[in-house]
Motif scaffolding. Sequence first.
Motif, mmCIF file in Angstrom:
data_model
loop_
_atom_site.group_PDB
_atom_site.id
_atom_site.type_symbol
_atom_site.label_atom_id
_atom_site.label_comp_id
_atom_site.label_asym_id
_atom_site.label_seq_id
_atom_site.Cartn_x
_atom_site.Cartn_y
_atom_site.Cartn_z
ATOM 1 N N ASP A 161 0.798 -1.219 0.000
ATOM 2 C CA ASP A 161 0.000 0.000 0.000
ATOM 3 C C ASP A 161 0.836 1.278 0.000
ATOM 4 O OD1 ASP A 161 1.010 0.169 2.547
ATOM 5 O OD2 ASP A 161 -0.885 -0.193 3.566
ATOM 6 N N GLY A 162 2.134 1.128 -0.187
ATOM 7 C CA GLY A 162 2.987 2.304 -0.323
ATOM 8 C C GLY A 162 3.384 2.956 0.986
ATOM 9 N N GLN A 163 3.036 2.344 2.120
ATOM 10 C CA GLN A 163 3.382 2.941 3.401
ATOM 11 C C GLN A 163 4.826 2.616 3.764
ATOM 12 O OE1 GLN A 163 1.272 5.044 5.106
ATOM 13 N NE2 GLN A 163 0.137 4.806 3.203
ATOM 14 N N GLY A 164 5.472 3.566 4.408
ATOM 15 C CA GLY A 164 6.847 3.352 4.834
ATOM 16 C C GLY A 164 7.633 4.633 4.729
ATOM 17 N N ASN A 165 8.531 4.858 5.653
ATOM 18 C CA ASN A 165 9.292 6.099 5.678
ATOM 19 C C ASN A 165 10.553 5.954 4.833
ATOM 20 O OD1 ASN A 165 8.126 5.874 8.896
ATOM 21 N ND2 ASN A 165 7.547 7.591 7.610
ATOM 22 N N PHE A 166 10.361 5.873 3.555
ATOM 23 C CA PHE A 166 11.484 5.718 2.637
ATOM 24 C C PHE A 166 11.915 7.056 2.044
ATOM 25 C CE2 PHE A 166 12.926 1.572 0.576
ATOM 26 C CZ PHE A 166 12.985 0.924 1.789
ATOM 27 N N PHE A 167 10.962 7.783 1.459
ATOM 28 C CA PHE A 167 11.291 8.998 0.715
ATOM 29 C C PHE A 167 10.585 10.218 1.304
ATOM 30 C CE2 PHE A 167 11.107 5.570 -2.637
ATOM 31 C CZ PHE A 167 12.477 5.350 -2.652
ATOM 32 N N ARG A 168 11.343 11.208 1.713
ATOM 33 C CA ARG A 168 10.777 12.467 2.190
ATOM 34 C C ARG A 168 10.288 13.299 1.007
ATOM 35 N NH1 ARG A 168 14.333 14.771 7.094
ATOM 36 N NH2 ARG A 168 13.741 16.725 6.068
ATOM 37 N N ASP A 169 9.213 14.069 1.221
ATOM 38 C CA ASP A 169 8.672 14.840 0.095
ATOM 39 C C ASP A 169 9.381 16.174 -0.107
ATOM 40 O OD1 ASP A 169 7.719 16.348 2.192
ATOM 41 O OD2 ASP A 169 5.596 16.169 1.646
ATOM 42 N N ASP A 170 10.379 16.499 0.742
ATOM 43 C CA ASP A 170 11.135 17.738 0.544
ATOM 44 C C ASP A 170 12.420 17.506 -0.259
ATOM 45 O OD1 ASP A 170 12.416 16.286 2.505
ATOM 46 O OD2 ASP A 170 12.679 17.955 3.907
ATOM 47 N N VAL A 171 12.522 16.356 -0.891
ATOM 48 C CA VAL A 171 13.706 16.036 -1.701
ATOM 49 C C VAL A 171 13.747 16.929 -2.943
ATOM 50 C CG1 VAL A 171 12.575 14.248 -3.081
ATOM 51 C CG2 VAL A 171 15.036 14.102 -2.659
ATOM 52 N N LYS A 172 14.941 17.247 -3.402
ATOM 53 C CA LYS A 172 15.102 18.151 -4.548
ATOM 54 C C LYS A 172 14.935 17.449 -5.888
ATOM 55 C CE LYS A 172 16.185 21.655 -1.906
ATOM 56 N NZ LYS A 172 15.267 22.812 -1.753
ATOM 57 N N ALA A 173 15.353 16.169 -5.976
ATOM 58 C CA ALA A 173 15.270 15.450 -7.262
ATOM 59 C C ALA A 173 15.383 13.953 -7.018
ATOM 60 C CB ALA A 173 16.385 15.911 -8.203
ATOM 61 N N TYR A 174 14.913 13.179 -8.009
ATOM 62 C CA TYR A 174 15.049 11.724 -8.034
ATOM 63 C C TYR A 174 15.806 11.378 -9.316
ATOM 64 C CZ TYR A 174 10.999 11.789 -4.813
ATOM 65 O OH TYR A 174 10.129 12.020 -3.776
ATOM 66 N N ILE A 175 16.858 10.576 -9.201
ATOM 67 C CA ILE A 175 17.658 10.223 -10.376
ATOM 68 C C ILE A 175 17.721 8.700 -10.504
ATOM 69 C CG2 ILE A 175 19.895 10.407 -11.515
ATOM 70 C CD1 ILE A 175 20.407 12.960 -9.955
ATOM 71 N N GLY A 176 17.307 8.179 -11.658
ATOM 72 C CA GLY A 176 17.302 6.738 -11.874
ATOM 73 C C GLY A 176 17.797 6.363 -13.252
ATOM 74 N N LEU A 177 17.778 5.057 -13.540
ATOM 75 C CA LEU A 177 18.260 4.543 -14.821
ATOM 76 C C LEU A 177 17.139 4.301 -15.824
ATOM 77 C CD1 LEU A 177 20.913 1.952 -13.557
ATOM 78 C CD2 LEU A 177 21.308 4.293 -14.356
ATOM 79 N N SER A 178 15.889 4.356 -15.375
ATOM 80 C CA SER A 178 14.762 4.134 -16.287
ATOM 81 C C SER A 178 13.545 4.911 -15.815
ATOM 82 C CB SER A 178 14.430 2.639 -16.379
ATOM 83 O OG SER A 178 13.736 2.212 -15.222
ATOM 84 N N LYS A 179 12.565 5.032 -16.683
ATOM 85 C CA LYS A 179 11.364 5.808 -16.360
ATOM 86 C C LYS A 179 10.498 5.102 -15.314
ATOM 87 C CE LYS A 179 8.725 3.900 -20.263
ATOM 88 N NZ LYS A 179 7.992 4.248 -21.493
ATOM 89 N N GLU A 180 10.765 3.815 -15.032
ATOM 90 C CA GLU A 180 9.990 3.080 -14.034
ATOM 91 C C GLU A 180 10.440 3.358 -12.601
ATOM 92 O OE1 GLU A 180 11.196 1.400 -16.786
ATOM 93 O OE2 GLU A 180 9.257 1.389 -17.824
ATOM 94 N N THR A 181 11.569 4.012 -12.425
ATOM 95 C CA THR A 181 12.050 4.261 -11.064
ATOM 96 C C THR A 181 11.175 5.283 -10.355
ATOM 97 O OG1 THR A 181 13.588 5.911 -11.946
ATOM 98 C CG2 THR A 181 14.467 3.721 -11.502
ATOM 99 N N PHE A 182 11.104 5.157 -9.042
ATOM 100 C CA PHE A 182 10.370 6.072 -8.177
ATOM 101 C C PHE A 182 8.956 6.342 -8.716
ATOM 102 C CE2 PHE A 182 14.948 7.343 -8.070
ATOM 103 C CZ PHE A 182 15.243 6.885 -6.797
ATOM 104 N N PRO A 183 8.122 5.303 -8.808
ATOM 105 C CA PRO A 183 6.807 5.438 -9.448
ATOM 106 C C PRO A 183 5.859 6.431 -8.790
ATOM 107 C CG PRO A 183 6.993 3.325 -8.300
ATOM 108 C CD PRO A 183 8.362 3.923 -8.337
#
Length: 316
Positions: A161-183
């Motif tokens: 269900d997407g719950q969990g303290n993984f990613f804060r919403d005050d982050v400046k950017a998300y960088i990945g290798l494909s468009k599927e990252t950080f959905p």
Amino acid sequence: MKSKEIPEIINKSKDKFLHVFFVASPILGIVSRTIIENYKINNKNVLIISLRDTPLILFNHQNFKVTSTKLDRYLEKLFFDSPGGRKIYKRITLQKKKFIIYSGWAYREVNYLLRKKNCKGHIYIEEGQGSYMNFIPYDIKKMTLIDKIKFNWRNRVNPLDGQGNFFRDDVKAYIGLSKETFPKAPVSRKYILRNFYSIKEYYKPKIFGQKTIGLTSSNSRLPKIDDWKRMLNNLIVNLPEKSLLKPHPSFTSNKIVFTKFKNLFDELNNKNIKLLGSDVFLEIEMMYEKKNIIGPQSSLFRYAKLVGSNYKQINL
């Protein structure tokens, strides 16, 4: 999603701020080095933080290895402390610069450093399987005291269900290798790295000609020696004679744990299978030669597919 632009925070700071990369796995090492090269960050402004005893063979930058003790873990859980964060910040202050952080997610050390006045933000970078799960960015300012206590004791993760303290919403950017990252991340803050094959420039293949490699599960999923034994037997049955086996970092980052693991492996190994060291980066080895990987559910399945190798998933 953006593929060519550089995140604004990096563009403005690459020649001024200290860029602190948390490297806790081979894929984080690959992504970190690719970011440094693609975005032309001044090498003098890079500090690599090694977690879980991850080899730093891809880097020629200043680095700092962080280890933790049992006492550290008690201090973290009972007193909201971060001994590792304090050690890292002490190293950062030697540079006398403002800094930004690159990490796989909001580690305890990251949250500690983000409270410092000279920290100007953080960026999440692809770190493996977790980067592809439906974790919803959270607002740390809206966390209740009870939530903070639970979070401090143990990060709560529920990929269903997407719950969990993984990613804060005050982050400046998300960088990945494909468009599927950080959905679940805002599209406006997501960036795709290109030309990641350039990482081969910094790595010499160590197992060329040896094509079948087994992978173990994480130690955290197998708490008992009997579980280790069952896992290794399952792997050995599925591996051909004289193949290779790469232990999960949770088995190699602690000397006592690794000694127990190796003794058990030597006892069960009836096929002349060779153990690989942590300095073998399978993600890059597969760029040089097609491999056949056998193991549990792992982010390596995704990277094998990306570079044209095979991954056979088995239950361990």
